[in-house]
Design a protein around this motif. Structure first.
Motif: not given
Length: 230
Positions: A13-30, A32-40
């Protein structure tokens, strides 16, 4: 035909500028990677999943999977120093499947139907892509060097699907020759020029979240177009 999946989650997440890797940032309250996992999770054809993650975040990834009751057969492994190396590592864990799907943890809006369309397509090797609606010119040393024919270009999106053995062999050759590619379709094509790669129609919603602006955009997309349609 057996199908495995590699999820590339190695970003810090360097370009995101957050201390947390972007796959763990929240999107819609959960996350980001969880959106992928819930589909598959709902796709029976995907028998095994390998998540390539930074070593220091593997435990966090495992906790996320457990806490959200994801039952899919998932293996969390340490990714490589590059995207290409992470895919190579993922391939090593999927040599027992016929077909490999490669996806990125930060492309959350690929639908279940799109995954299924990719898996069921009669072509062994296929990707998603969009037509390019603007002019693209090739430049060299700061000057225009060549006109490119827009109708012959495609904006590559993930997920990709490839024959497992051919993909792994292509990655091994790239490592031996020290060649780098930005994604797997170009790598696969370079080492398998006689194998056709089908381009399926992509989606404008299939955004890769890389910058803070991408995250803001995806929040609006999620609210307006995704909620209730997953």
């Amino acid at each position: 035909m057996s199908t495995g999946m590699i999820i590339l989650a190695g970003g810090i997440g360097k370009r995101m500028g957050r201390p947390v890797p972007k796959q763990f940032l929240l999107l819609g309250g959960k996350p980001i990677i969880l959106h992928v996992l819930e589909k598959i999770e709902k796709i029976e054809e995907i028998e095994k999943v390998v998540i390539c993650s930074p070593k220091e975040h593997i435990d966090e990834m495992k906790k996320l999977i457990f806490n959200h009751n994801i039952q899919k057969n998932i293996l969390c492994v340490e990714g490589g120093k590059s995207r290409q190396e992470s895919t190579y590592i993922g391939c090593k864990y999927l040599q027992d499947v016929d077909s490999i799907i490669v996806h990125e943890a930060v492309r959350p809006f690929v639908s279940k139907k799109e995954y299924e369309a990719l898996i069921s397509d009669e072509n062994e090797n296929a990707i998603y892509g969009l037509d390019i609606p603007f002019t693209v010119l090739k430049q060299k040393d700061g000057f225009i060097d060549e006109n490119l024919v827009r109708d012959e270009l495609v904006n590559v999106q993930l997920p990709h699907k490839f024959d497992s053995k051919l993909l792994f062999d292509a990655h091994k050759k790239a490592r031996e020759e020290g060649l780098s590619f930005t994604e797997d379709a170009s790598l696969f094509y370079h080492y398998n020029p006689g194998k056709k790669i089908k381009v399926l129609p992509g989606s404008l919603y299939n955004i890769k979240i890389t910058t803070p602006v991408d995250l803001v955009t995806c929040e609006e997309i999620y609210k307006e177009f995704i909620v209730g349609k997953e």
